[in-house]
Scaffold this motif. Structure first.
Motif, mmCIF file in Angstrom:
data_model
loop_
_atom_site.group_PDB
_atom_site.id
_atom_site.type_symbol
_atom_site.label_atom_id
_atom_site.label_comp_id
_atom_site.label_asym_id
_atom_site.label_seq_id
_atom_site.Cartn_x
_atom_site.Cartn_y
_atom_site.Cartn_z
ATOM 1 N N ILE A 1 -6.636 42.519 5.724
ATOM 2 C CA ILE A 1 -6.805 41.813 6.997
ATOM 3 C C ILE A 1 -6.950 40.331 6.676
ATOM 4 O O ILE A 1 -7.926 39.910 6.037
ATOM 5 N N LEU A 2 -5.959 39.557 7.113
ATOM 6 C CA LEU A 2 -5.970 38.115 6.866
ATOM 7 C C LEU A 2 -6.109 37.408 8.210
ATOM 8 O O LEU A 2 -5.476 37.809 9.187
ATOM 9 N N SER A 3 -6.934 36.378 8.257
ATOM 10 C CA SER A 3 -6.960 35.604 9.498
ATOM 11 C C SER A 3 -6.686 34.140 9.207
ATOM 12 O O SER A 3 -6.948 33.636 8.107
ATOM 13 N N ALA B 1 -11.314 37.759 22.473
ATOM 14 C CA ALA B 1 -11.736 39.169 22.518
ATOM 15 C C ALA B 1 -10.604 40.123 22.146
ATOM 16 O O ALA B 1 -10.801 41.055 21.361
ATOM 17 N N ASP B 2 -9.423 39.899 22.718
ATOM 18 C CA ASP B 2 -8.322 40.833 22.447
ATOM 19 C C ASP B 2 -7.888 40.774 20.975
ATOM 20 O O ASP B 2 -7.573 41.802 20.370
ATOM 21 N N THR B 3 -7.872 39.565 20.418
ATOM 22 C CA THR B 3 -7.459 39.425 19.012
ATOM 23 C C THR B 3 -8.479 40.096 18.096
ATOM 24 O O THR B 3 -8.112 40.790 17.137
ATOM 25 N N LEU B 4 -9.755 39.928 18.433
ATOM 26 C CA LEU B 4 -10.809 40.560 17.637
ATOM 27 C C LEU B 4 -10.714 42.089 17.731
ATOM 28 O O LEU B 4 -10.852 42.799 16.720
ATOM 29 N N ALA B 5 -10.420 42.600 18.921
ATOM 30 C CA ALA B 5 -10.292 44.059 19.085
ATOM 31 C C ALA B 5 -9.090 44.579 18.292
ATOM 32 O O ALA B 5 -9.158 45.646 17.670
ATOM 33 N N ALA B 6 -8.005 43.815 18.285
ATOM 34 C CA ALA B 6 -6.819 44.225 17.516
ATOM 35 C C ALA B 6 -7.147 44.234 16.027
ATOM 36 O O ALA B 6 -6.727 45.136 15.289
ATOM 37 N N LEU B 7 -7.913 43.248 15.581
ATOM 38 C CA LEU B 7 -8.326 43.188 14.173
ATOM 39 C C LEU B 7 -9.168 44.429 13.833
ATOM 40 O O LEU B 7 -8.953 45.074 12.797
ATOM 41 N N ARG B 8 -10.088 44.767 14.713
ATOM 42 C CA ARG B 8 -10.948 45.933 14.432
ATOM 43 C C ARG B 8 -10.131 47.216 14.398
ATOM 44 O O ARG B 8 -10.429 48.126 13.618
ATOM 45 N N TYR B 9 -9.087 47.281 15.205
ATOM 46 C CA TYR B 9 -8.210 48.454 15.183
ATOM 47 C C TYR B 9 -7.515 48.568 13.817
ATOM 48 O O TYR B 9 -7.344 49.664 13.271
ATOM 49 N N MET B 10 -7.143 47.430 13.255
ATOM 50 C CA MET B 10 -6.391 47.430 11.992
ATOM 51 C C MET B 10 -7.290 47.588 10.764
ATOM 52 O O MET B 10 -6.804 47.923 9.681
ATOM 53 N N ARG C 1 -15.112 36.189 9.953
ATOM 54 C CA ARG C 1 -16.115 37.026 9.270
ATOM 55 C C ARG C 1 -15.612 38.424 8.986
ATOM 56 O O ARG C 1 -15.918 39.028 7.961
ATOM 57 N N GLU C 2 -14.828 38.967 9.912
ATOM 58 C CA GLU C 2 -14.403 40.364 9.770
ATOM 59 C C GLU C 2 -13.083 40.518 9.007
ATOM 60 O O GLU C 2 -12.505 41.600 8.985
ATOM 61 N N SER C 3 -12.612 39.457 8.403
ATOM 62 C CA SER C 3 -11.348 39.518 7.652
ATOM 63 C C SER C 3 -11.607 39.651 6.159
ATOM 64 O O SER C 3 -12.656 39.232 5.671
ATOM 65 N N ASP C 4 -10.635 40.202 5.432
ATOM 66 C CA ASP C 4 -10.731 40.213 3.969
ATOM 67 C C ASP C 4 -10.588 38.794 3.435
ATOM 68 O O ASP C 4 -11.197 38.427 2.433
ATOM 69 N N LEU C 5 -9.732 38.020 4.095
ATOM 70 C CA LEU C 5 -9.548 36.624 3.706
ATOM 71 C C LEU C 5 -9.312 35.810 4.973
ATOM 72 O O LEU C 5 -8.485 36.202 5.810
ATOM 73 N N ALA C 6 -10.036 34.710 5.127
ATOM 74 C CA ALA C 6 -9.861 33.834 6.295
ATOM 75 C C ALA C 6 -9.369 32.483 5.812
ATOM 76 O O ALA C 6 -9.988 31.856 4.949
ATOM 77 N N LEU C 7 -8.243 32.042 6.345
ATOM 78 C CA LEU C 7 -7.695 30.741 5.945
ATOM 79 C C LEU C 7 -7.961 29.728 7.054
ATOM 80 O O LEU C 7 -7.483 29.902 8.176
ATOM 81 N N PRO C 8 -8.701 28.676 6.765
ATOM 82 C CA PRO C 8 -8.947 27.647 7.783
ATOM 83 C C PRO C 8 -7.706 26.775 7.987
ATOM 84 O O PRO C 8 -6.986 26.498 7.027
#
Ligand code: M6R
Length: 364
Positions: free
Chosen positions: A124-126, A108-117, A137-144
């Motif tokens: 936004i990279l995850s 939750a906290d990491t997701l909230a920080a992402l939404r802030y940014m 889902r909410e990142s510009d690019l997600a690296l598995p």
């Protein structure tokens, strides 16, 4: 389902050579000499700084990566735990790359920080294990990170795969920004490809680490020390131990010891020192000697060269394979994890499901 292991944690520790090899082959070109990022890729010349945010073990992966990005790619990196970052509401400079690291992708906290940014950072990279997660889902690019399902509450293979992907990113950034020649880039990639073999050799220390950990199980407090890239690993080792064995543990930067924590040293408090024979080795050893001069019991984790120089008077030693300096944190994660695991087993705690903890922290 535990593939012959007593706990998921043991299975997941043992899987690390395989999953790291898998993560590497996912990101390396067929000839092994280049890094291929999923579309739309990343242009590291477009960023002036990086901000990395995560929780727990994922945060320590960020902390390690800060050393990599700064040393090899010369990009300034700010790191923070998500619960602080989100309410600190920091100003965001232009051309910031924001990186969020999360095994579950649902913290939750990491997701909230992402939404802030979102809308403030340029990108936004995850870096996630669960590719279909909210953070991905909410990142510009997600690296598995390609670690496979991690069941144990204590993060082990996710940590080393996070480190592997972040190391690749730092090398890619260094190449793109002209901070590293194509030749040394190729050498670094070859070093990364040698890691699975080294990890397998480190896993052979399992029995010895089990024996050492039986003594640790009697302790009330344990300290972990490291310098440079071994400092975040000291923090991670301490988190792992307290999380599953319930023994109080703290990680310190070796050089900080004399600014207070050295007062804790007595013959009952084991001090675990991560010290590969790298450029900071002599500095770490001199801090270790200060500990021993005050009656501290030191467990020194180093390689053959380091132990030949510094094992006089230490309580126990662990002989690690030699490893290229830059990637030592990935290899030394193995003894950090196995020490926590065997200590917890010796104490009889619930290793895979420690008290008060959930695998995925979806509430703040
Ligand atoms: O799923 P995440 O990577 O976002 O989880 C972050 C932390 O909750 C997690 O790493 C936690 O610290 C682990 N239990 C540590 O072993």
């Amino acid at each position: 389902e535990k593939a012959g292991h007593k706990h998921f944690m043991a299975k997941e520790i043992a899987e690390q050579p395989t999953v790291i090899a898998e993560a590497l082959s996912y990101y390396l070109s067929a000839d092994g000499n280049g890094i291929v990022l999923p579309d739309p890729g990343l242009d590291f010349t477009a960023y002036d700084r990086i901000v990395m945010v995560a929780c727990g073990t994922a945060f320590y992966a960020c902390y390690t990566a800060k050393y990599w990005f700064e040393q090899v790619a010369r990009i300034p990196v700010e790191i923070d735990v998500a619960s602080e970052f989100r309410y600190r509401e920091p100003p965001v400079a232009p051309n910031t790359l924001a990186i969020f690291v999360s095994q579950s992708g649902e913290t939750a906290d990491t997701l909230a920080a992402l939404r802030y940014m979102a809308g403030k950072a340029a990108t936004i990279l995850s870096v996630v294990n669960v590719a279909e997660s909210s953070i991905a889902r909410e990142s510009d690019l997600a690296l598995p990170i390609r670690a496979g399902v991690e069941v144990g509450v204590a993060s082990t293979k996710a940590f080393s795969c996070q480190l592997t992907v972040l190391a690749l990113l730092a090398l890619e950034a260094a190449l793109q920004r002209g901070e590293m020649t194509a030749d040394s880039h190729a050498v670094r990639l070859a070093e990364l490809r040698s890691l699975p073999g080294l990890l397998t050799r480190a896993l052979d220390l399992d029995e010895w680490l089990n024996a050492v950990s039986n003594d640790l199980a009697e302790s009330r407090d344990v300290l972990f020390l490291g310098r440079g890239m071994m400092y975040p690993l000291a923090l991670e080792g301490a988190l792992k131990l307290k999380e599953i064995s319930y023994i109080h543990a703290e990680g310190y930067a070796s050089g900080e010891l004399k600014h207070g924590p050295i007062a804790l040293i007595d013959s009952h408090t084991p001090v675990i020192v991560f010290a590969p024979h790298d450029t900071l080795f002599d500095k770490t050893v001199s801090n270790m000697q200060e500990v021993m001069a005050r009656g501290g019991r030191v467990l020194l984790v180093s390689d053959r060269k380091g132990l030949a120089l510094a094992s006089d008077g230490v309580w126990q030693t662990v002989t690690m394979p030699e490893v290229p300096d830059l990637f030592a944190p990935i290899l030394y994660a193995i003894p950090a994890q196995l020490i926590a695991y065997h200590t917890a087993v010796a104490k009889g705690t619930d290793v895979d499901q420690p008290r008060n903890l959930a695998k995925s922290v979806t509430v703040e």
